[in-house]
Write an enzyme that holds these catalytic residues in place. Structure first.
Site, short mmCIF file in Angstrom:
data_model
loop_
_atom_site.label_atom_id
_atom_site.label_comp_id
_atom_site.label_asym_id
_atom_site.label_seq_id
_atom_site.Cartn_x
_atom_site.Cartn_y
_atom_site.Cartn_z
N SER A 14 -98.70 18.95 31.31
CA SER A 14 -99.03 17.90 32.26
C SER A 14 -97.94 17.57 33.26
O SER A 14 -98.21 17.04 34.33
CB SER A 14 -99.41 16.62 31.50
OG SER A 14 -98.32 16.17 30.70
N HIS A 72 -105.35 17.86 29.76
CA HIS A 72 -105.41 18.05 31.20
C HIS A 72 -106.21 19.30 31.58
O HIS A 72 -106.26 19.66 32.76
CB HIS A 72 -104.01 18.12 31.79
CG HIS A 72 -103.31 16.80 31.80
ND1 HIS A 72 -103.35 15.93 32.87
CD2 HIS A 72 -102.56 16.19 30.85
CE1 HIS A 72 -102.65 14.84 32.58
NE2 HIS A 72 -102.15 14.97 31.36
N LYS A 93 -109.33 10.97 30.99
CA LYS A 93 -108.88 11.56 32.25
C LYS A 93 -110.09 12.00 33.06
O LYS A 93 -110.70 11.20 33.75
CB LYS A 93 -107.90 12.70 31.95
CG LYS A 93 -106.62 12.20 31.28
CD LYS A 93 -105.67 13.31 30.96
CE LYS A 93 -104.34 12.81 30.41
NZ LYS A 93 -104.46 12.05 29.14
#
Length: 393
Positions: free
Chosen positions: A183, A211, A242
């Protein structure tokens, strides 16, 4: 100065201020969108992991409201005491289908996944091999395990092979852990090579795809799907906070994994389940992602455009392979000052400094989303130019 004044902490905080890395969290007064309101001022938001722009999506909000109306605002207790609500069960089944795995189990956060899963699937007599740049939650999760630990150099397959050659025969099970997308730099794990080494040395594999979920693979199915490694990665961890726009985490894999974690993963046994509103929104997010890859494609278009313009402007943007764009500055005080100057000019980008990254590796991490416009991104590049010129004076 009395005992309860916590003067030992004041000394540490004063040192942060002296080092130029002390910061006060901005107060965001609006929903998470490409433009947000901070302290009464509208600014361009380049600091969010809201990759697909789902955090304020009308369909997700409507689904959250519907879930509240049917299931209330809280799950009541840990699910081993009060049961798993049908809504939660539906989410776990939908995640398994989306991830193309036998089963999935939902946690309260991605951090809780790593804190709960690693210690539950390893024991005395086992060995954990972890990439040196793995996320802090992996590092903490590994510490909770009774297994022996070793760290291999970042994405260095020769170093991983060396450790396996030296140590594999001494242990019952060996678990290789890696981020799918790292990340802080945006680079991808060498997952195909890791899978090959794992099979050669009879090891288990564990990928934290926080991610990668919603970003890589078909319709955002993640890093395992991106590399076509279904059935060759044993534990896939992901966040729901996310790209999916809400909160929570999950682990996907075999059904037997789910059964074991239901009995031994401590966050599931000692912390209350996700609120129904969150679960309802997540189910709608999965429907959106399954229906179309439009948001995913827009995310990549935006990321590629921004990186190209920043490189053209002369900034060091590292070696990202994803929409994550690190702007490498090195000096921590300079990075904090650069972030403050950007905010004054209406661009919100958080500074990333020690201990999140090693000292001397400070950077501004720019996070574009599918919801940004090209005009917004071009404006951000221009402001980056202005601030760089201003700080060089």
């Amino acid at each position: 100065m009395g005992l309860h004044d916590l003067d030992f902490l004041k000394v540490k905080v004063d040192q942060l201020k002296a080092d130029g890395v002390y910061r006060v969290l901005p107060i965001v007064e609006s929903a998470n969108e490409p433009e947000i309101v901070i302290n009464g001022k509208t600014v361009l938001n380049l600091a969010s992991n809201n990759y697909l722009g789902f955090a304020n999506h009308p369909r997700l909000k409507a689904a959250a409201i519907k879930a509240v109306e049917q299931y209330g605002i809280g799950a009541g207790a840990v699910k081993t005491i009060s049961g798993n609500q049908s809504l939660h069960d539906e989410l776990e089944k939908a995640l398994a289908v989306f991830k193309r795995e036998e089963a999935a189990i939902v946690f309260q956060s991605g951090f809780n996944c790593n804190a709960g899963v690693i210690q539950a699937i390893t024991d005395v007599g086992d060995l954990i091999l972890s990439d040196e740049l793995n996320h802090a939650s992996i590092i903490d999760g590994v510490k909770l395990s009774k297994a022996d630990k070793a760290v291999y150099k970042h994405s260095d397959m020769a170093d991983l092979r060396r450790i396996l050659t030296e140590k594999r025969s001494s242990y019952t099970n060996v678990l290789i852990i890696t981020d799918g997308v790292f990340s802080m730099d945006g680079d991808l794990a060498k997952l195909p090579e890791i899978a090959e080494l794992a099979e050669e040395f009879q090891c288990l594999t564990y990928v934290d795809d926080a991610h990668g979920s919603g970003v890589l693979g078909e319709n955002g199915r993640g890093t395992v799907d991106h590399f076509h490694l279904h059935g060759r990665v044993d534990f896939t961890i992901g966040t729901l906070s996310k790209a999916l726009g809400a909160m929570g985490g999950y682990v996907a894999g075999r059904q037997i994994m789910k059964e074991w974690l239901s009995h031994r993963a401590r966050p599931l046994l000692f912390s209350t389940n996700l609120p129904p509103a969150v679960v309802g929104a997540l189910l709608e997010a999965l429907k959106l992602m399954s229906e179309s890859d439009e948001a995913n494609r827009k995310l990549w278009d935006n990321g590629n455009h921004f990186k190209a313009q920043m490189a053209k402007a002369g900034f060091d943007i590292g070696h990202s392979e994803t929409p994550i764009t690190p702007v490498m500055l090195g000096d921590e005080a300079l990075t904090v000052a650069f972030s403050k100057a950007l905010l004054e000019k209406g661009i919100f980008v958080s500074p990333i400094v020690f201990p999140t990254v090693p000292k001397g590796k400070a950077r501004l991490r720019v996070m574009v989303s599918a919801a940004h416009t090209t005009a917004q991104l071009d404006h951000a590049v221009e402001v980056f130019r202005e601030v760089a010129a201003q700080l060089r004076k």
